[in-house]
Design a protein around this motif. Structure first.
Motif, PDB file in Angstrom:
ATOM      1  N   ARG A 142      27.332 -40.419 -24.123  1.00 39.20           N
ATOM      2  CA  ARG A 142      28.128 -41.303 -24.990  1.00 39.20           C
ATOM      3  C   ARG A 142      29.565 -40.789 -25.159  1.00 39.20           C
ATOM      4  O   ARG A 142      30.458 -41.565 -25.464  1.00 39.20           O
ATOM      5  N   GLU A 143      29.771 -39.489 -24.982  1.00 41.25           N
ATOM      6  CA  GLU A 143      31.103 -38.907 -25.138  1.00 41.25           C
ATOM      7  C   GLU A 143      31.991 -39.128 -23.915  1.00 41.25           C
ATOM      8  O   GLU A 143      33.200 -38.879 -23.989  1.00 41.25           O
ATOM      9  N   CYS A 144      31.421 -39.590 -22.814  1.00 39.20           N
ATOM     10  CA  CYS A 144      32.230 -39.846 -21.612  1.00 39.20           C
ATOM     11  C   CYS A 144      33.179 -41.017 -21.883  1.00 39.20           C
ATOM     12  O   CYS A 144      32.802 -41.991 -22.540  1.00 39.20           O
ATOM     13  N   PRO A 145      34.417 -40.945 -21.383  1.00 42.07           N
ATOM     14  CA  PRO A 145      35.431 -41.953 -21.702  1.00 42.07           C
ATOM     15  C   PRO A 145      35.045 -43.396 -21.343  1.00 42.07           C
ATOM     16  O   PRO A 145      35.325 -44.309 -22.105  1.00 42.07           O
ATOM     17  N   SER A 146      34.421 -43.625 -20.213  1.00 39.51           N
ATOM     18  CA  SER A 146      34.118 -45.002 -19.816  1.00 39.51           C
ATOM     19  C   SER A 146      32.754 -45.479 -20.307  1.00 39.51           C
ATOM     20  O   SER A 146      32.400 -46.634 -20.098  1.00 39.51           O
ATOM     21  N   VAL A 147      31.990 -44.611 -20.970  1.00 41.71           N
ATOM     22  CA  VAL A 147      30.655 -44.976 -21.443  1.00 41.71           C
ATOM     23  C   VAL A 147      30.758 -45.623 -22.822  1.00 41.71           C
ATOM     24  O   VAL A 147      31.375 -45.080 -23.738  1.00 41.71           O
ATOM     25  N   VAL A 148      30.134 -46.783 -22.951  1.00 47.77           N
ATOM     26  CA  VAL A 148      30.111 -47.507 -24.225  1.00 47.77           C
ATOM     27  C   VAL A 148      28.912 -47.066 -25.053  1.00 47.77           C
ATOM     28  O   VAL A 148      29.021 -46.845 -26.251  1.00 47.77           O
ATOM     29  N   ASP A 149      27.746 -46.936 -24.401  1.00 43.05           N
ATOM     30  CA  ASP A 149      26.532 -46.509 -25.095  1.00 43.05           C
ATOM     31  C   ASP A 149      25.585 -45.882 -24.075  1.00 43.05           C
ATOM     32  O   ASP A 149      25.685 -46.155 -22.867  1.00 43.05           O
TER      33      ASP A 149
END
Length: 194
Positions: free
Chosen positions: A39-46
């Motif tokens: 979830r902390e990845c920039p392009s990840v929403v959920d």
């Protein structure tokens, strides 16, 4: 989950990817930590995790290339092999079907599964249970029950259940019916035994 591959893409559509991760099954406590890190990845929403199914579902920005999303996920130790891998390298570990999907192929697969299931049922007591008779009887019985009671809105219509039951019985017991009709003493040529 195959033992020879640790991480692979199970399914992907624009904006979402389901990744099989063997490590999730081994350590359910770590599974939620992996989802949190994803979830902390920039392009990840959920991100959601299922330790039981050993998979991680990642919802990402629809315009983000899947390769970039995988590179971001690669910073998680359990997903390290995602980084720099081509999508083909992370393809599901199952082979493509030998023939393209078709109604005939589906019917053969269902029939073969029923034959294997029927053979397996012969091992389990009582051996007199024959699924080629039991399954159609259950369908017909369900149809009759639906006819006698008010049917639930989400249940198939009673006529459909009875039709499928009779069709299944004829299809699954074709050889038996042929031998019964060909046996001596059976009426021939439409004659009745009056």
């Amino acid at each position: 989950m195959p033992t020879d591959r640790e991480v692979f893409i199970i399914h992907r559509i624009p904006g979402r990817v389901r990744i099989g991760v063997g490590a999730l099954r081994r350590d359910p406590a770590r599974a939620e930590q992996i989802a949190e890190m994803a979830r902390e990845c920039p392009s990840v929403v959920d991100a959601r995790v299922s330790p039981w199914a050993a998979c991680l579902v990642v919802e990402h920005e629809p315009d983000a290339p899947i390769g970039a999303v995988l590179d971001e996920l690669a910073r998680i130790p359990e997903l390290a092999c995602c980084g720099g891998s081509s999508i083909d390298d992370l393809a599901p570990p199952c082979a493509a079907p030998a023939e393209p999907p078709s109604p005939g192929r589906t019917a053969r697969l269902v029939r073969d599964a029923a034959v294997r299931l029927n053979a397996a049922s012969q091992v389990i007591p009582p051996p007199q249970v024959d699924l080629t008779i039991l399954v159609p009887c259950v369908l017909v019985g369900s149809g009759l029950l639906q006819a006698l009671m008010r049917r639930a809105p989400d249940a198939p219509h009673w006529i459909t259940l009875i039709k499928y039951g009779v069709d299944a019985f004829v299809l699954l017991n074709h050889d038996r019916l042929q031998s019964l009709l060909a046996s001596p003493g059976a009426p021939e040529g439409g004659e009745t035994g009056r």
